[in-house]
Design a protein around this motif. Sequence first.
Motif, PDB file in Angstrom:
ATOM      1  N   ALA A 112       0.725  -1.588   0.256  1.00 25.58           N
ATOM      2  CA  ALA A 112      -0.063  -0.036   0.013  1.00 25.58           C
ATOM      3  C   ALA A 112       0.827   1.656  -0.472  1.00 25.58           C
ATOM      4  N   TYR A 113       1.740   1.017   0.968  1.00 26.64           N
ATOM      5  CA  TYR A 113       2.980   2.121   0.539  1.00 26.64           C
ATOM      6  C   TYR A 113       3.443   2.832  -0.890  1.00 26.64           C
ATOM      7  N   VAL A 114       3.998   1.271  -1.544  1.00 33.77           N
ATOM      8  CA  VAL A 114       3.551   2.027  -2.573  1.00 33.77           C
ATOM      9  C   VAL A 114       3.616   1.975  -3.535  1.00 33.77           C
ATOM     10  N   ARG A 115       2.444   1.654  -3.764  1.00 34.91           N
ATOM     11  CA  ARG A 115       0.750   1.475  -4.415  1.00 34.91           C
ATOM     12  C   ARG A 115       0.519   3.350  -4.741  1.00 34.91           C
ATOM     13  N   THR A 116       1.385   4.306  -3.339  1.00 34.94           N
ATOM     14  CA  THR A 116       0.908   5.603  -3.720  1.00 34.94           C
ATOM     15  C   THR A 116       1.540   6.756  -4.485  1.00 34.94           C
ATOM     16  N   GLU A 117       2.520   5.404  -5.208  1.00 33.31           N
ATOM     17  CA  GLU A 117       2.970   6.355  -6.111  1.00 33.31           C
ATOM     18  C   GLU A 117       2.372   6.429  -7.790  1.00 33.31           C
ATOM     19  N   THR A 118       1.098   5.264  -7.395  1.00 30.18           N
ATOM     20  CA  THR A 118       0.820   5.660  -8.199  1.00 30.18           C
ATOM     21  C   THR A 118      -0.515   6.635  -8.782  1.00 30.18           C
TER      22      THR A 118
ATOM     23  N   PHE B  31       0.524   9.440  -7.018  1.00 27.64           N
ATOM     24  CA  PHE B  31       1.512  10.366  -6.804  1.00 27.64           C
ATOM     25  C   PHE B  31       1.827  11.194  -8.451  1.00 27.64           C
ATOM     26  N   ALA B  32       1.490  10.392  -9.423  1.00 25.99           N
ATOM     27  CA  ALA B  32       1.878   9.921 -11.010  1.00 25.99           C
ATOM     28  C   ALA B  32       0.696  10.990 -11.880  1.00 25.99           C
ATOM     29  N   ALA B  33      -0.011  10.396 -10.899  1.00 21.32           N
ATOM     30  CA  ALA B  33      -2.078  10.574 -11.660  1.00 21.32           C
ATOM     31  C   ALA B  33      -2.520  11.545 -10.568  1.00 21.32           C
ATOM     32  N   HIS B  34      -1.215  12.943 -10.272  1.00 22.22           N
ATOM     33  CA  HIS B  34      -1.989  13.625  -9.448  1.00 22.22           C
ATOM     34  C   HIS B  34      -3.543  13.854  -8.730  1.00 22.22           C
ATOM     35  N   ALA B  35      -4.001  12.613  -8.673  1.00 25.70           N
ATOM     36  CA  ALA B  35      -5.043  12.051  -8.083  1.00 25.70           C
ATOM     37  C   ALA B  35      -4.890  11.821  -5.966  1.00 25.70           C
ATOM     38  N   TYR B  36      -4.175  12.730  -5.651  1.00 24.29           N
ATOM     39  CA  TYR B  36      -4.363  13.037  -3.840  1.00 24.29           C
ATOM     40  C   TYR B  36      -4.862  12.657  -3.167  1.00 24.29           C
ATOM     41  N   ALA B  37      -6.026  13.297  -3.264  1.00 25.31           N
ATOM     42  CA  ALA B  37      -7.390  12.623  -2.619  1.00 25.31           C
ATOM     43  C   ALA B  37      -7.921  11.021  -2.581  1.00 25.31           C
ATOM     44  N   SER B  38      -7.470  10.539  -3.770  1.00 23.39           N
ATOM     45  CA  SER B  38      -7.579   9.289  -3.774  1.00 23.39           C
ATOM     46  C   SER B  38      -7.070   8.309  -2.966  1.00 23.39           C
ATOM     47  N   GLY B  39      -5.276   8.502  -3.006  1.00 22.24           N
ATOM     48  CA  GLY B  39      -4.102   7.975  -2.640  1.00 22.24           C
ATOM     49  C   GLY B  39      -4.306   8.446  -0.958  1.00 22.24           C
ATOM     50  N   LEU B  40      -4.512   9.292  -0.744  1.00 23.03           N
ATOM     51  CA  LEU B  40      -4.808   9.583   0.723  1.00 23.03           C
ATOM     52  C   LEU B  40      -5.838   8.612   1.159  1.00 23.03           C
ATOM     53  N   ARG B  41      -6.979   8.258   0.562  1.00 25.02           N
ATOM     54  CA  ARG B  41      -8.246   7.686   0.828  1.00 25.02           C
ATOM     55  C   ARG B  41      -7.473   6.024   1.480  1.00 25.02           C
ATOM     56  N   ALA B  42      -6.488   5.715   0.032  1.00 26.67           N
ATOM     57  CA  ALA B  42      -6.034   4.505  -0.442  1.00 26.67           C
ATOM     58  C   ALA B  42      -4.977   3.764   0.947  1.00 26.67           C
ATOM     59  N   LEU B  43      -4.027   5.330   1.233  1.00 25.65           N
ATOM     60  CA  LEU B  43      -3.459   5.185   2.940  1.00 25.65           C
ATOM     61  C   LEU B  43      -4.350   4.993   3.993  1.00 25.65           C
TER      62      LEU B  43
ATOM     63  N   LEU C  36       3.474   3.904   6.942  1.00 30.73           N
ATOM     64  CA  LEU C  36       1.824   4.707   5.871  1.00 30.73           C
ATOM     65  C   LEU C  36       1.420   5.920   6.415  1.00 30.73           C
ATOM     66  N   HIS C  37       1.780   6.391   7.540  1.00 32.77           N
ATOM     67  CA  HIS C  37       1.108   7.866   8.304  1.00 32.77           C
ATOM     68  C   HIS C  37       2.040   8.879   7.506  1.00 32.77           C
ATOM     69  N   MET C  38       3.920   8.524   7.294  1.00 34.81           N
ATOM     70  CA  MET C  38       4.470   9.322   6.848  1.00 34.81           C
ATOM     71  C   MET C  38       4.313   9.583   5.685  1.00 34.81           C
ATOM     72  N   ARG C  39       4.078   8.738   5.008  1.00 33.88           N
ATOM     73  CA  ARG C  39       3.739   8.751   3.857  1.00 33.88           C
ATOM     74  C   ARG C  39       1.933   9.303   2.829  1.00 33.88           C
ATOM     75  N   ALA C  40       1.324   8.834   3.980  1.00 35.32           N
ATOM     76  CA  ALA C  40       0.180   9.874   3.940  1.00 35.32           C
ATOM     77  C   ALA C  40       0.130  11.011   4.257  1.00 35.32           C
ATOM     78  N   ALA C  41       1.123  11.772   5.697  1.00 36.03           N
ATOM     79  CA  ALA C  41       1.370  12.966   5.680  1.00 36.03           C
ATOM     80  C   ALA C  41       1.847  13.632   4.129  1.00 36.03           C
ATOM     81  N   VAL C  42       2.819  12.973   3.296  1.00 37.69           N
ATOM     82  CA  VAL C  42       3.075  13.924   2.320  1.00 37.69           C
ATOM     83  C   VAL C  42       1.861  14.110   1.002  1.00 37.69           C
ATOM     84  N   ILE C  43       1.373  13.325   1.256  1.00 37.61           N
ATOM     85  CA  ILE C  43       0.410  13.318  -0.274  1.00 37.61           C
ATOM     86  C   ILE C  43      -1.263  13.701   0.349  1.00 37.61           C
ATOM     87  N   ALA C  44      -1.411  14.329   1.865  1.00 40.74           N
ATOM     88  CA  ALA C  44      -2.481  14.730   1.703  1.00 40.74           C
ATOM     89  C   ALA C  44      -1.358  16.566   1.710  1.00 40.74           C
TER      90      ALA C  44
END
Length: 409
Positions: A215-221, A223-235, A257-265
């Motif tokens: 789930a941590y790695v999946r966040t890059e998807t 980031f690439a799509a600029h779908a930040y809100a969706s990425g935050l929900r996934a995390l 996971l929290h660390m990654r969520a902070a960045v995408i948030a």
Amino acid sequence: MRDRRSQATSTGVRMPDLASDGLGRRIAYYRSVVRPKMTQQRLADVACVSLGTIRKIERGERGVTDATLEAIAGALGVDPGRLRADRGRAQSAVQAALPALSAAIAAYDVPDDGPVRALPELRTAVSEAERWRLAAQYTRIVRDVPGLLAELARAYHRAGSEERRELARLLVSAYRSADSVAFKFGARDLSARLMELMRWAVPEAEDRLLAASVAYVRTETFFAAHAYASGLRALEQALGTAPSPGAPLQIAMRGALHMRAAVIAGRAGDAPATRSHLAHARLLADQVSEGVYYGTAFGPDSVRVHEVSVAVSLGADHVGQALDLARDWRPPAELPAERRSGYYIELARAQLWSGLAEHAFESLKVARRIAPQHTREHPWVREDAATLRRLKRADSESLTNFAEWCAAT
């Protein structure tokens, strides 16, 4: 890894040595004159090549494969073409190897009848690929990981149920190493396929912490799509299913996971969620020592790096906070090279936005020294180097060389 006069990769592709005529002298020149503080040992460490190999290359006693030349050129911060006799721009070894990687994963469920090493040897090979990923040694990954993935697929389909669980874990780690290359070099379709295979292998491994790491790695998807809100929900969904923090591994994975969520948030502009996730990450980081857990670095220093990233992600009034955080702190050498170089890339952006062009360029050069391949392929580096060239009307030779090195336009 040893260089040979004609080196065969695990994929069966032969990589001929480059002509050594004058190559060693040019490497020695760039190391001792252009980079006067770089010793042979330092060059060997950054390029992940043995010291003996560097010495023999500089003396002209042995040839150099394309993969080794890429690694040495990256460590020196120059285009490989500058080290060749004809000075022509070198074709990217990574781009050339991506089809082999794609072919290896296409046959994940119908592997051939090739050989399979014993499980301890496969563990060692996967761990080495992870080490290359953390060190941003992408040319090493594309040289060996395609063959490793094919071998792991063979082993998985031949194994009994007990061994299959471990082999599924090894496959996830190897897929992640391969994905680091595909994603960094813009092969997004290939990266998405590797992500699918990671998610396929997780249930086979029966490991909830492994699911959290994917789930941590999946966040890059996202980031690439600029779908930040969706990425935050996934995390946040992943946090809901991750094991409760108890043992260090559980604490570290939840903290990551929290660390990654902070960045995408932060990228989503959700300041309250950013602060909340960062606070949770800090709290958990204080309970474990800095280390690599399930392939992800986590601990107090990693959280500090992400605090800078969060401030840059939020932008505007928060950029000054990134500079304040970086004023009296530098990431320690024990952190993975990719993470340390990422810190300086983020810091350079904050400095550039704050009008500190000279400081920004220095940070980019530090990032290059730490992890040249990661720095060269980072889109922010190209953007910021191009901006720096425009801002400095009288371009210095070093800035021009840097911009050419990372293909800034």
